[in-house]
Design a protein around this motif. Structure first.
Motif, mmCIF file in Angstrom:
data_model
loop_
_atom_site.group_PDB
_atom_site.id
_atom_site.type_symbol
_atom_site.label_atom_id
_atom_site.label_comp_id
_atom_site.label_asym_id
_atom_site.label_seq_id
_atom_site.Cartn_x
_atom_site.Cartn_y
_atom_site.Cartn_z
ATOM 1 N N ARG A 149 -41.649 -35.587 -40.283
ATOM 2 C CA ARG A 149 -40.971 -36.603 -40.541
ATOM 3 C C ARG A 149 -42.291 -37.959 -40.444
ATOM 4 N N ARG A 181 -43.426 -33.610 -36.690
ATOM 5 C CA ARG A 181 -42.310 -33.007 -36.548
ATOM 6 C C ARG A 181 -41.178 -32.762 -35.653
ATOM 7 N N ASP A 182 -39.563 -32.558 -36.800
ATOM 8 C CA ASP A 182 -38.671 -32.829 -35.476
ATOM 9 C C ASP A 182 -38.604 -31.665 -34.894
ATOM 10 N N GLU A 183 -37.278 -31.562 -34.441
ATOM 11 C CA GLU A 183 -37.582 -30.101 -33.694
ATOM 12 C C GLU A 183 -36.565 -28.904 -33.997
ATOM 13 N N ARG A 184 -36.846 -29.788 -35.516
ATOM 14 C CA ARG A 184 -36.527 -28.869 -36.558
ATOM 15 C C ARG A 184 -37.767 -28.093 -37.094
ATOM 16 N N GLY A 185 -39.118 -28.603 -37.129
ATOM 17 C CA GLY A 185 -39.907 -28.870 -38.001
ATOM 18 C C GLY A 185 -40.102 -29.421 -38.905
ATOM 19 N N LYS A 186 -39.032 -30.395 -39.477
ATOM 20 C CA LYS A 186 -39.524 -30.429 -40.756
ATOM 21 C C LYS A 186 -40.340 -31.774 -40.086
ATOM 22 N N SER A 191 -32.235 -40.879 -40.392
ATOM 23 C CA SER A 191 -31.382 -39.448 -39.560
ATOM 24 C C SER A 191 -32.186 -38.469 -38.013
ATOM 25 N N THR A 192 -33.637 -39.384 -37.794
ATOM 26 C CA THR A 192 -34.088 -39.013 -36.347
ATOM 27 C C THR A 192 -34.380 -40.595 -35.852
#
Length: 215
Positions: A114, A107-112, A129-130
């Motif tokens: 990946r 999970r990225d910094e926005r909680g999505k 994108s990340t």
């Protein structure tokens, strides 16, 4: 006298309730047909084999179950083309089960969530994108246990394919008694062995087609 009568009535009711309780299992079993040892073994075989799919990517298993009757024409492979297409489907699904064991998610910094592919240097993120820091990506690098799980997953898919009636009819329309016995015993044996190995050596990856990590 009244106290004695009430006591006798209570004892009679208790005896009647006990008698009904003892007869209830007999009445329940009376309506159920008795199963032969062969039927019980077949039922257990279906149960054990049904749990094999839990060790495989859900998308691959679902795609195989949907496409298997179509590619095999419900098990009636009268032409070489149908057999070749069925074999190609098996190879594609087997490679998918093998490859997806090398995927992971975070999970990225926005909680999505990946997804990425594990490499010897770290995690290669599919979504460009990340990116992960090198220290964080190194935690997802390939290890020997990943190859072990991948081969176990491959064997489990082979067991599921062997238990598929359409696939068996496509390549072995009239199997011998020994072949039938092997097709019943082999998937269960592989399922029990691989389930034990997955429990003893669990995987911490949450790749494509597997439950997501809470973190």
């Amino acid at each position: 006298m009244e106290g004695d009568m009430e006591s006798q009535n209570q004892q009679a009711l208790a005896a009647e309730a006990l008698l009904r309780g003892s007869q209830q299992p007999l009445l329940q079993n009376a309506g159920k047909p008795t199963k032969t040892p062969t039927q019980k073994a077949i039922r257990k075989t279906f149960k054990k084999t049904a749990h094999l799919a839990n060790l495989l990517p859900t998308g691959t298993v679902l795609g195989f179950q949907i496409l298997s009757p179509i590619f095999t024409h419900q098990g009636n492979c009268h032409t070489t083309v149908s057999q070749a297409s069925t074999l190609a489907l098996l190879l594609l699904c087997a490679l998918s089960c093998f490859f997806l064991l090398f995927t992971d998610s975070f999970r990225d910094e926005r909680g999505k969530v990946r997804y990425g592919v594990a490499t010897f240097q770290g995690l290669w993120v599919i979504d460009a994108s990340t990116t992960l820091p090198k220290e964080e990506a190194a935690k997802y690098r390939l290890r020997f246990i990943d190859f072990f799980h991948a081969f176990c997953s491959l064997f489990v898919f082979v067991a599921v394919a062997l238990f598929d009636e359409n696939v068996v009819k496509c390549f072995y329309p009239t199997p011998s008694d020994e072949t039938r016995e092997l097709l019943v015993v082999l998937p269960v044996g592989i399922g029990v062995l691989c389930s034990f190995l997955f429990i003893v050596f669990p995987s911490k990856r949450h790749g494509v087609g597997f439950p997501l990590s809470r973190q």
